[in-house]
Scaffold this active site. Structure first.
Site, mmCIF file in Angstrom:
data_model
loop_
_atom_site.group_PDB
_atom_site.id
_atom_site.type_symbol
_atom_site.label_atom_id
_atom_site.label_comp_id
_atom_site.label_asym_id
_atom_site.label_seq_id
_atom_site.Cartn_x
_atom_site.Cartn_y
_atom_site.Cartn_z
ATOM 1 N N CYS A 84 0.822 -1.226 0.000
ATOM 2 C CA CYS A 84 0.000 0.000 0.000
ATOM 3 C C CYS A 84 0.852 1.270 0.000
ATOM 4 O O CYS A 84 0.336 2.362 -0.248
ATOM 5 C CB CYS A 84 -0.938 0.012 1.198
ATOM 6 S SG CYS A 84 -1.979 -1.427 1.287
ATOM 7 N N HIS A 96 -3.223 7.122 3.224
ATOM 8 C CA HIS A 96 -3.638 5.838 2.649
ATOM 9 C C HIS A 96 -5.038 5.509 3.168
ATOM 10 O O HIS A 96 -5.317 5.627 4.362
ATOM 11 C CB HIS A 96 -2.643 4.756 3.055
ATOM 12 C CG HIS A 96 -3.095 3.382 2.686
ATOM 13 N ND1 HIS A 96 -3.573 3.083 1.428
ATOM 14 C CD2 HIS A 96 -3.176 2.217 3.409
ATOM 15 C CE1 HIS A 96 -3.911 1.808 1.387
ATOM 16 N NE2 HIS A 96 -3.686 1.265 2.579
ATOM 17 N N ASN A 113 -10.012 -0.217 0.488
ATOM 18 C CA ASN A 113 -8.551 -0.140 0.441
ATOM 19 C C ASN A 113 -8.072 -0.648 -0.930
ATOM 20 O O ASN A 113 -8.149 -1.845 -1.204
ATOM 21 C CB ASN A 113 -7.981 -0.991 1.582
ATOM 22 C CG ASN A 113 -6.470 -0.959 1.651
ATOM 23 O OD1 ASN A 113 -5.805 -0.486 0.731
ATOM 24 N ND2 ASN A 113 -5.920 -1.484 2.727
HETATM 25 O O1 UT7 Z 1 -3.521 -1.408 3.777
HETATM 26 C C1 UT7 Z 1 -2.604 -1.965 4.657
HETATM 27 C C2 UT7 Z 1 -2.946 -1.662 5.984
HETATM 28 N N1 UT7 Z 1 -4.156 -2.323 6.418
HETATM 29 C C3 UT7 Z 1 -4.709 -1.870 7.496
HETATM 30 O O2 UT7 Z 1 -4.205 -0.899 7.985
HETATM 31 C C4 UT7 Z 1 -5.871 -2.582 8.122
HETATM 32 C C5 UT7 Z 1 -5.686 -2.551 9.610
HETATM 33 N N2 UT7 Z 1 -6.708 -3.218 10.399
HETATM 34 C C6 UT7 Z 1 -7.997 -2.835 10.448
HETATM 35 O O3 UT7 Z 1 -8.419 -1.956 9.716
HETATM 36 C C7 UT7 Z 1 -8.886 -3.461 11.476
HETATM 37 O O4 UT7 Z 1 -8.122 -4.187 12.401
HETATM 38 C C8 UT7 Z 1 -9.979 -4.397 10.887
HETATM 39 C C9 UT7 Z 1 -11.007 -3.582 10.160
HETATM 40 C C10 UT7 Z 1 -9.343 -5.392 9.934
HETATM 41 C C11 UT7 Z 1 -10.686 -5.173 12.003
HETATM 42 O O5 UT7 Z 1 -11.226 -4.277 12.958
HETATM 43 P P1 UT7 Z 1 -11.057 -4.594 14.536
HETATM 44 O O6 UT7 Z 1 -11.797 -3.554 15.265
HETATM 45 O O7 UT7 Z 1 -9.582 -4.695 14.769
HETATM 46 O O8 UT7 Z 1 -11.828 -5.947 14.673
HETATM 47 P P2 UT7 Z 1 -11.279 -7.346 15.224
HETATM 48 O O9 UT7 Z 1 -10.236 -7.911 14.330
HETATM 49 O O10 UT7 Z 1 -10.955 -7.186 16.665
HETATM 50 O O11 UT7 Z 1 -12.568 -8.258 15.125
HETATM 51 C C12 UT7 Z 1 -13.599 -8.116 16.046
HETATM 52 C C13 UT7 Z 1 -14.657 -9.158 15.788
HETATM 53 C C14 UT7 Z 1 -14.165 -10.593 15.687
HETATM 54 O O12 UT7 Z 1 -15.101 -11.418 16.327
HETATM 55 P P3 UT7 Z 1 -14.786 -12.031 17.783
HETATM 56 O O13 UT7 Z 1 -13.571 -12.877 17.589
HETATM 57 O O14 UT7 Z 1 -14.552 -10.845 18.673
HETATM 58 O O15 UT7 Z 1 -16.040 -12.770 18.096
HETATM 59 C C15 UT7 Z 1 -14.193 -10.874 14.211
HETATM 60 O O16 UT7 Z 1 -14.438 -12.241 13.932
HETATM 61 O O17 UT7 Z 1 -15.328 -8.881 14.558
HETATM 62 C C16 UT7 Z 1 -15.385 -10.066 13.774
HETATM 63 N N3 UT7 Z 1 -15.333 -9.720 12.376
HETATM 64 C C17 UT7 Z 1 -16.431 -9.446 11.655
HETATM 65 N N4 UT7 Z 1 -17.733 -9.414 11.968
HETATM 66 C C18 UT7 Z 1 -18.607 -9.107 11.008
HETATM 67 C C19 UT7 Z 1 -14.243 -9.593 11.588
HETATM 68 N N5 UT7 Z 1 -14.631 -9.247 10.347
HETATM 69 C C20 UT7 Z 1 -15.978 -9.147 10.364
HETATM 70 C C21 UT7 Z 1 -16.934 -8.829 9.400
HETATM 71 N N6 UT7 Z 1 -18.234 -8.795 9.757
HETATM 72 N N7 UT7 Z 1 -16.599 -8.533 8.136
#
Ligand code: UT7
Length: 339
Positions: A126, A266, A296
């Site tokens: 990215c 980004h 993204n």
């Molecule tokens: O371009 C390169 C750089 N990329 C980035 O910078 C991305 C960086 N990361 C992020 O943007 C975020 O970490 C995410 C958007 C990927 C995830 O957000 P988060 O607030 O960190 O969520 P999480 O990973 O803690 O997930 C929370 C919960 C999980 O469920 P449990 O384990 O707590 O029950 C996931 O399974 O949300 C669940 N989950 C979803 N639920 C519904 C993950 N994806 C989804 C989804 N829909 N699409």
């Protein structure tokens, strides 16, 4: 004769590198959060509140990354009022090349008919567009080339696992392009700074398909040809790296964040963008955001945003623009442009 100093950076005045044209291309197919609700266990509410993304563009099956890049490049050439045979060098930043080789840049060169141009790809995920700008600027500053076409282009839909809700909701396809030329004016690229930390390479990767893990029935079965990400760790690293890259770029130019007219970060996640803006002390109005529409798009993200900002009058002649990026590698970077 004494070495001329740049009026803003105070550094030796190399040839000024101006961005003389910009362009972008987004495929016409829109995939909304509601569409995704029908494919995987997710909700519009979850995606919107965690990422700010509402929809993303998906390339047609017959469209490869070089096709997206070509469409963006044509616009940038038109904007710069130059023809393809004036291009000395084409650099394509991508992690989704049409194929391992030849480079996507060579395929774009053929499509444009840019017969005089050298061509190569760079891969900084990215962060690729800012890495490519930095490389291109050095070629122009050193008199090696006069006209360089820089493209960030991705078909992310070809590497995401459409069964993995953790990642497939985040990415989209698209391309952005810029023409860099020497212009006898004070306006231009003031600074670029780049960084990387390979010790965190596994936070965001696609392990299959290269020499370490060539394609095999086993690698396909294990899903090794899909993008994988530790979202939480990537998030933390993204905010810290983008804040320090932006700060370093500002310091190099003796500028404060208040002097920047438009910050183009980004576009990965609205929460990352807001956290970076807040930590830099920027107002919401200073920060350009289009993540809701495109998700993204990796190396294309800031290139698309820059084109949109220019076309909509959000960036005007004389404005100071700060690009700040972060991606797999890990990699990061920032650039300041006097438009
Ligand atoms: O371009 C390169 C750089 N990329 C980035 O910078 C991305 C960086 N990361 C992020 O943007 C975020 O970490 C995410 C958007 C990927 C995830 O957000 P988060 O607030 O960190 O969520 P999480 O990973 O803690 O997930 C929370 C919960 C999980 O469920 P449990 O384990 O707590 O029950 C996931 O399974 O949300 C669940 N989950 C979803 N639920 C519904 C993950 N994806 C989804 C989804 N829909 N699409």
């Amino acid at each position: 004769m004494p070495m001329l100093k740049h009026p803003r950076t105070g550094r030796p005045h190399l040839r000024t590198v101006s961005i003389t044209g910009v362009g972008s291309y987004l495929p016409s197919r829109i995939l909304t959060n509601q569409d995704l609700e029908k494919l995987i266990d997710t909700t519009d509410e979850w995606i919107t509140s965690r990422t700010g993304i509402k929809e993303r563009r998906i390339a047609a099956p017959h469209e490869a990354t070089s096709d997206l890049a070509f469409a963006a490049a044509k616009q940038a050439l038109h904007d710069a009022k130059i023809s393809a045979d004036q291009i000395d060098l084409i650099i394509v930043a991508t992690i989704t090349p049409d194929m391992l080789f030849p480079s996507t840049a060579c395929l774009v060169q053929q499509k444009l008919g840019a017969c005089r141009a050298a061509a190569f790809d760079i891969e900084a995920a990215c962060s690729g567009f800012v890495y490519a700008l930095d490389i291109a600027a050095h070629f122009v500053q050193s008199h090696t080339y006069d006209t360089v076409l820089v493209i960030g282009a991705e078909k992310m839909s070809s590497v995401v696992d459409w069964k993995d809700r953790n990642t497939c909701v985040l990415f989209g396809d698209g391309a952005g392009a810029a023409v860099l030329q020497n212009r006898p004016t004070a306006h231009g690229l003031l600074t670029t700074c780049l960084g990387a930390d390979g010790t965190k390479a596994t936070l965001l990767d696609m392990p299959g398909g290269g020499s370490a893990c060539p394609a095999s029935t086993e690698s396909l079965g294990k899903g090794m040809h899909f993008l994988r990400m530790d979202g939480k760790e990537t998030f933390k690293n993204a905010v810290n790296a983008m804040v320090s890259a932006a700060t370093e770029a500002l310091n190099r130019c003796g500028l404060t964040v208040g002097q920047i007219h438009c910050i183009i970060p980004h576009q990965a996640n609205q929460r990352i963008i807001s956290a970076v803006g807040e930590r830099l002390g920027a107002t919401e109005d200073q920060v350009f955001v289009n993540v809701a529409k495109y998700g993204n798009t990796s190396a294309a993200s800031v290139a698309i945003a820059l084109d949109e900002a220019v076309r909509t009058g959000r960036v005007r002649r004389g404005d100071l623009v700060l690009l700040v990026v972060f991606g797999a590698g890990l990699t990061w970077g920032a650039a300041i442009i006097e438009w």
